[in-house]
Design an enzyme around this catalytic site. Structure first.
Site, mmCIF file in Angstrom:
data_model
loop_
_atom_site.group_PDB
_atom_site.id
_atom_site.type_symbol
_atom_site.label_atom_id
_atom_site.label_comp_id
_atom_site.label_asym_id
_atom_site.label_seq_id
_atom_site.Cartn_x
_atom_site.Cartn_y
_atom_site.Cartn_z
ATOM 1 N N GLU A 106 3.961 11.805 -3.741
ATOM 2 C CA GLU A 106 5.400 12.073 -3.799
ATOM 3 C C GLU A 106 6.066 11.495 -5.047
ATOM 4 O OE1 GLU A 106 8.268 10.220 -1.592
ATOM 5 O OE2 GLU A 106 9.525 11.999 -1.457
ATOM 6 N N ASP A 130 -2.951 8.733 2.059
ATOM 7 C CA ASP A 130 -1.999 8.526 3.160
ATOM 8 C C ASP A 130 -1.686 9.815 3.944
ATOM 9 O OD1 ASP A 130 -1.885 5.964 2.155
ATOM 10 O OD2 ASP A 130 -0.036 6.305 1.039
ATOM 11 N N GLY A 173 -2.073 3.396 4.560
ATOM 12 C CA GLY A 173 -1.285 4.547 5.008
ATOM 13 C C GLY A 173 0.194 4.410 4.694
ATOM 14 N N HIS A 280 -8.698 -1.546 -0.171
ATOM 15 C CA HIS A 280 -8.985 -0.507 -1.163
ATOM 16 C C HIS A 280 -10.374 0.124 -1.025
ATOM 17 C CE1 HIS A 280 -5.454 -2.441 -2.831
ATOM 18 N NE2 HIS A 280 -5.245 -1.331 -3.489
ATOM 19 N N GLN A 282 -10.974 1.957 1.211
ATOM 20 C CA GLN A 282 -10.598 3.296 1.688
ATOM 21 C C GLN A 282 -10.295 4.260 0.546
ATOM 22 O OE1 GLN A 282 -7.783 2.519 5.402
ATOM 23 N NE2 GLN A 282 -7.816 0.804 3.999
#
Ligand code: F6P
Length: 350
Positions: A106, A130, A173, A280, A282
């Site tokens: 975004e 996310d 997330g 991190h 992830q």
């Protein structure tokens, strides 16, 4: 020969290289464009740091995590970045870039939208672990993060069972609970706590105690980093912050809620509790085939839009279709976890 630039902005995620590869190959092979990589997100366009990408420079990168272009959270419209949008316009002119493919979440797409309003030919591609971007069913990076978290939950199950422990797993997330919900469902979590749902600690204790009473002497609690924990000294509770500092887009650094939650659970239930923060991990390593394919599809579709001259848009996934929508449609708010998913997850609590 038209020159087209590509950049990756914001936090990295698995699948960025697969996407860059698709953008570059489609541009060179089908449209005969000269392709350029803009280094470290918007920073590269502000500093004029770009390099040509030929077929060889994107060869062998499909399974690689990270981004060969580097990334940053540089916000050209941030309050400390006076003059940056003008510098970007100058560099676009200097390098004679016809269009730019912006791969980002975004924040990156917000800046892309503002630049497209200033006349820059831009097409966006959505990424983030996310999965919180409005307008698209999925972003690439998410599936890999969910798989990493699921594997961690599977591993924690066996050690939890051996020791009769409660294991708290903290996942990323930001302000939405997509990773927690999906990894929690896939990994068989006994409780999932997400920012979209207020946390009731009495209920958490009750669920764990009930489960242990029926002979299941261990529990797995998946918690999203962005939950608000009802702390004793704060009536409303609050985010647990690693740091009160904000990044260039105004985001606070989250992380650490898991260890506080673990202490509360141990105190509230009497069961030994441990916490694992996945952090991190992830975002690192090789992307799943789903993310490679999604990024590849986004890359091809974005180049088709550039070729048609359709700018100020972003390619998104709806069902199994990749479609273009206006960049402004994804601005303003996060895509949150809806009741369908949480109600499904809740069936397996306790
Ligand atoms: O937006 C992706 C994300 O990984 C979030 O889940 C997390 O809160 C944040 O980025 C971490 O940011 P950084 O890499 O700057 O620590």
């Amino acid at each position: 020969m038209k020159k087209v630039g590509v950049l990756t902005g914001g936090g990295d995620c698995p699948g960025l290289n697969a996407t860059i590869r698709a953008v570059v190959r489609k541009g060179i092979k089908d449209y005969n464009y000269k392709m350029y990589g803009i280094l470290e997100g918007w920073k590269g366009l502000i500093d004029g740091n770009i390099k040509e990408l030929d077929m060889n420079s994107v060869s062998g990168i499909l399974p690689r995590g990270g981004t060969i272009l580097g990334t940053s959270r540089t916000n050209p419209f941030g309050k400390d970045n006076k003059g940056d949008p003008e510098r970007i316009l100058e560099n676009i002119k200097k390098f004679n870039l016809y269009a730019i493919a912006t791969i980002g979440g975004e924040d990156t797409q917000g800046a892309a939208f503002k630049l497209s309003e200033m006349g820059v030919n831009i097409v966006g591609l959505p990424k983030t672990i996310d999965n919180d971007l409005q307008g698209t069913d999925y972003t690439f990076g998410f599936d890999t993060a969910v798989n990493i978290a699921t594997e961690a939950i599977d591993r924690l199950h066996t050690t939890a069972e051996s020791h009769n422990r409660v294991m708290v797993v903290e996942v990323m997330g930001r302000h939405t609970g997509w990773i927690a919900t999906f990894a929690g469902i896939a990994g068989g979590a006994d409780i999932i706590l997400i920012p979209e749902k207020p946390v009731n600690m009495e209920e958490v204790y009750e669920i764990i105690k009930r489960r242990h009473k029926r002979g299941r002497n261990f529990s797995i609690v998946v918690v999203s980093e962005g939950i608000k924990l009802p702390l004793e000294d704060k009536e409303e509770g609050g985010y647990i912050l690693q740091s009160t500092e904000k990044d260039a887009y105004g985001h606070v650094m989250l992380g650490g809620v898991g260890s506080i939650l673990a202490k509360m659970i141990e105190k509230g239930t009497g069961f030994e509790t441990r916490c694992t923060v996945l952090g991190h991990t992830q975002r690192g390593g090789t992307p799943t085939s789903f993310d490679r394919i999604l990024g590849t599809r986004f890359g091809i579709a974005a180049m088709e839009l550039i070729h048609k001259g359709e700018f100020g848009k972003i390619v998104v996934l709806r069902g199994n279709e990749i479609i273009p929508i206006e960049l402004k449609e994804i601005m303003g708010q996060y895509k949150t976890v809806d009741d369908y998913w949480y109600d499904l997850a809740r069936v397996f609590f306790g």
